[in-house]
Design a protein around this motif. Structure first.
Motif, PDB file in Angstrom:
ATOM      1  N   THR A 233       0.016 -12.534  15.400  1.00 26.48           N
ATOM      2  CA  THR A 233      -0.064 -13.828  16.068  1.00 26.48           C
ATOM      3  C   THR A 233       1.302 -14.349  16.498  1.00 26.48           C
ATOM      4  O   THR A 233       1.406 -15.461  17.016  1.00 26.48           O
ATOM      5  CB  THR A 233      -0.747 -14.875  15.169  1.00 26.48           C
ATOM      6  N   SER A 234       2.356 -13.574  16.302  1.00 29.17           N
ATOM      7  CA  SER A 234       3.673 -13.916  16.840  1.00 29.17           C
ATOM      8  C   SER A 234       4.511 -12.645  16.948  1.00 29.17           C
ATOM      9  O   SER A 234       4.234 -11.650  16.274  1.00 29.17           O
ATOM     10  CB  SER A 234       4.396 -14.938  15.948  1.00 29.17           C
ATOM     11  N   ASP A 235       5.534 -12.702  17.773  1.00 33.45           N
ATOM     12  CA  ASP A 235       6.445 -11.561  17.890  1.00 33.45           C
ATOM     13  C   ASP A 235       7.206 -11.335  16.594  1.00 33.45           C
ATOM     14  O   ASP A 235       7.509 -10.190  16.234  1.00 33.45           O
ATOM     15  CB  ASP A 235       7.439 -11.796  19.038  1.00 33.45           C
ATOM     16  N   LEU A 236       7.548 -12.419  15.884  1.00 35.20           N
ATOM     17  CA  LEU A 236       8.261 -12.274  14.610  1.00 35.20           C
ATOM     18  C   LEU A 236       7.413 -11.517  13.599  1.00 35.20           C
ATOM     19  O   LEU A 236       7.917 -10.648  12.872  1.00 35.20           O
ATOM     20  CB  LEU A 236       8.646 -13.649  14.059  1.00 35.20           C
ATOM     21  N   LEU A 237       6.118 -11.840  13.543  1.00 36.17           N
ATOM     22  CA  LEU A 237       5.229 -11.105  12.646  1.00 36.17           C
ATOM     23  C   LEU A 237       5.090  -9.652  13.083  1.00 36.17           C
ATOM     24  O   LEU A 237       5.017  -8.742  12.247  1.00 36.17           O
ATOM     25  CB  LEU A 237       3.856 -11.770  12.608  1.00 36.17           C
ATOM     26  N   ALA A 238       5.057  -9.417  14.391  1.00 40.09           N
ATOM     27  CA  ALA A 238       4.967  -8.043  14.889  1.00 40.09           C
ATOM     28  C   ALA A 238       6.192  -7.236  14.480  1.00 40.09           C
ATOM     29  O   ALA A 238       6.084  -6.053  14.138  1.00 40.09           O
ATOM     30  CB  ALA A 238       4.824  -8.044  16.408  1.00 40.09           C
ATOM     31  N   LEU A 239       7.364  -7.875  14.493  1.00 45.82           N
ATOM     32  CA  LEU A 239       8.585  -7.199  14.057  1.00 45.82           C
ATOM     33  C   LEU A 239       8.477  -6.799  12.586  1.00 45.82           C
ATOM     34  O   LEU A 239       8.820  -5.665  12.209  1.00 45.82           O
ATOM     35  CB  LEU A 239       9.794  -8.113  14.272  1.00 45.82           C
ATOM     36  N   GLY A 240       7.981  -7.717  11.750  1.00 43.92           N
ATOM     37  CA  GLY A 240       7.796  -7.391  10.336  1.00 43.92           C
ATOM     38  C   GLY A 240       6.777  -6.285  10.141  1.00 43.92           C
ATOM     39  O   GLY A 240       6.959  -5.387   9.309  1.00 43.92           O
ATOM     40  N   ALA A 241       5.687  -6.331  10.916  1.00 45.37           N
ATOM     41  CA  ALA A 241       4.663  -5.295  10.822  1.00 45.37           C
ATOM     42  C   ALA A 241       5.228  -3.934  11.204  1.00 45.37           C
ATOM     43  O   ALA A 241       4.942  -2.921  10.555  1.00 45.37           O
ATOM     44  CB  ALA A 241       3.494  -5.651  11.744  1.00 45.37           C
ATOM     45  N   HIS A 242       6.054  -3.913  12.245  1.00 50.79           N
ATOM     46  CA  HIS A 242       6.665  -2.661  12.696  1.00 50.79           C
ATOM     47  C   HIS A 242       7.512  -2.047  11.582  1.00 50.79           C
ATOM     48  O   HIS A 242       7.476  -0.822  11.364  1.00 50.79           O
ATOM     49  CB  HIS A 242       7.527  -2.938  13.929  1.00 50.79           C
ATOM     50  N   SER A 243       8.244  -2.876  10.855  1.00 51.09           N
ATOM     51  CA  SER A 243       9.076  -2.375   9.754  1.00 51.09           C
ATOM     52  C   SER A 243       8.217  -1.771   8.654  1.00 51.09           C
ATOM     53  O   SER A 243       8.524  -0.686   8.138  1.00 51.09           O
ATOM     54  CB  SER A 243       9.928  -3.515   9.180  1.00 51.09           C
ATOM     55  N   HIS A 244       7.125  -2.449   8.267  1.00 54.03           N
ATOM     56  CA  HIS A 244       6.257  -1.932   7.215  1.00 54.03           C
ATOM     57  C   HIS A 244       5.604  -0.615   7.638  1.00 54.03           C
ATOM     58  O   HIS A 244       5.510   0.330   6.844  1.00 54.03           O
ATOM     59  CB  HIS A 244       5.170  -2.963   6.885  1.00 54.03           C
ATOM     60  N   LEU A 245       5.169  -0.540   8.880  1.00 50.57           N
ATOM     61  CA  LEU A 245       4.537   0.682   9.364  1.00 50.57           C
ATOM     62  C   LEU A 245       5.538   1.830   9.419  1.00 50.57           C
ATOM     63  O   LEU A 245       5.228   2.967   9.029  1.00 50.57           O
ATOM     64  CB  LEU A 245       3.929   0.435  10.753  1.00 50.57           C
ATOM     65  N   SER A 246       6.739   1.552   9.895  1.00 51.86           N
ATOM     66  CA  SER A 246       7.764   2.595  10.003  1.00 51.86           C
ATOM     67  C   SER A 246       8.145   3.136   8.634  1.00 51.86           C
ATOM     68  O   SER A 246       8.318   4.343   8.453  1.00 51.86           O
ATOM     69  CB  SER A 246       9.007   2.047  10.714  1.00 51.86           C
ATOM     70  N   ARG A 247       8.286   2.229   7.654  1.00 52.21           N
ATOM     71  CA  ARG A 247       8.645   2.675   6.302  1.00 52.21           C
ATOM     72  C   ARG A 247       7.559   3.557   5.696  1.00 52.21           C
ATOM     73  O   ARG A 247       7.830   4.375   4.814  1.00 52.21           O
ATOM     74  CB  ARG A 247       8.911   1.469   5.406  1.00 52.21           C
ATOM     75  N   ALA A 248       6.317   3.390   6.172  1.00 56.83           N
ATOM     76  CA  ALA A 248       5.214   4.225   5.682  1.00 56.83           C
ATOM     77  C   ALA A 248       5.071   5.515   6.477  1.00 56.83           C
ATOM     78  O   ALA A 248       4.138   6.295   6.251  1.00 56.83           O
ATOM     79  CB  ALA A 248       3.909   3.437   5.745  1.00 56.83           C
ATOM     80  N   GLY A 249       5.990   5.737   7.429  1.00 50.91           N
ATOM     81  CA  GLY A 249       5.953   6.965   8.215  1.00 50.91           C
ATOM     82  C   GLY A 249       5.009   6.919   9.394  1.00 50.91           C
ATOM     83  O   GLY A 249       4.669   7.969   9.964  1.00 50.91           O
TER      84      GLY A 249
END
Length: 337
Positions: A227-243
């Protein structure tokens, strides 16, 4: 220095007409008022606040209360409001409630105490600002009964949902920051409507929701809609750390089209607000209220614009449990979680 007399002479109108156009008073057509404001701005005209106060009993200063100036969206809104105010010969005092309801009420009272002619507020989520002794305009979302000006948050979510539905996404995670936010709730409603009845959606919230994303993707989710670009940035980090890669393993969208959306890799598909139009409409209504004139005819929520970039792609059908298992093994040789 430019004067009312010079502006009037240049445009072939009376000084009273110029004064009324710049102050929002009197009967001046919007077309002529806009022409006068534009010419005054080009000449660098600045009204004398002392003369204005003596003549009208008004300070020519507006108050602006923002919910959190550390969020990049809100300084952008404040800047556009400041530009719109300057075009009307007005100044703005800005207060930041810093996400605190009590501080928001205190800021409103302080601005009234300093003699502002009117107030614009973007309220802290979950709050209803109290009635004040000066005219006030609320910028929030259409579902807020006290809202004056709003972007079409639900319509923006609908555009994003329709885009992802067309790509073939049927299992989608909606990521919000705070359940109390009417704006975020409206955006999620629009996303769900846009995806259509065949889609399955799961709403998750905050840091706990972000942590759950890799597992939800392993269970079959093909897209995360934040629901925001800031949340999308956080989501991207979590997904990337999970490979997990974006958009190879999972598509990702944001909301607001902040500068960080193009700094991300891949660049983020998102929704852009027409902040300039929001600011102009807010100032139009507030100056009419200060002048004691009726509000213009109700205007529908200001449309948003879909911005397509590289973070969305048709879903790819493959077993991601192997990817996640392999990633955990690489990061923790013992296999412990």
């Amino acid at each position: 220095m430019a004067s009312l007399k010079q502006i009037a002479s240049d445009l072939g109108v009376s000084t009273a007409t110029v004064s009324n156009a710049l102050s929002g008073k009197g009967r001046v057509s919007e077309e002529l008022a806009e022409k006068i404001r534009d010419h005054a701005s080009r000449l660098g005209y600045r009204p004398s606040s002392a003369a204005r106060a003596l003549k009208t009993g008004q300070s020519g200063i507006l108050g602006l209360v923002m919910p959190d100036l550390t969020n990049p969206l809100f300084p952008r809104i404040a800047q556009n409001l400041s530009i719109a105010a300057e075009a009307r010969g007005l100044g703005i005092l800005i207060a930041d409630s810093r996400g605190d309801a009590a501080r928001q009420d205190e800021a409103l009272a302080q601005l009234v105490g300093r003699g502002v002619d009117g107030i614009i507020i973007v309220p802290r989520l979950g709050t209803a600002p109290p009635q004040m002794d000066v005219p006030m305009v609320v910028i929030n979302t259409a579902s807020d009964p006290r809202n004056t000006v709003a972007a079409d948050h639900r319509g923006g979510g609908r555009q994003l949902g329709a885009h992802l539905g067309e790509l073939g996404h049927r299992n989608v995670v909606l990521l919000g920051g705070n359940r109390a936010s009417e704006v975020q709730q409206d955006r999620m409603r629009g996303m769900t409507e846009g995806l259509g009845p065949e889609a399955h959606t799961c709403a998750v919230w905050g840091e706990e929701g972000m942590s759950a994303l890799p597992g939800l993707v392993a269970e079959g989710a093909t897209c995360v809609m934040a629901t925001s670009d800031l949340l999308a940035l956080g989501a991207h980090s979590h997904l990337s750390r999970a490979g997990l890669s974006v958009p190879g393993d999972v598509s990702l969208t944001g909301f607001d089209d902040l500068p960080l959306a193009t700094a991300m890799h891949p660049e983020l598909t998102t929704i852009a607000q027409d902040v300039e139009a929001i600011a102009d409409q807010a100032l139009d209504v507030l100056t009419l209220r200060i002048a004691g004139r009726p509000d213009p005819a109700p205007v529908s929520a200001i449309p948003m614009r879909l911005v397509l970039r590289q973070s969305t792609w048709p879903p790819r059908r493959r077993d991601l449990s192997v990817t996640l298992s392999s990633h955990h093994s690489e990061t923790d040789p013992t296999g412990a979680k």
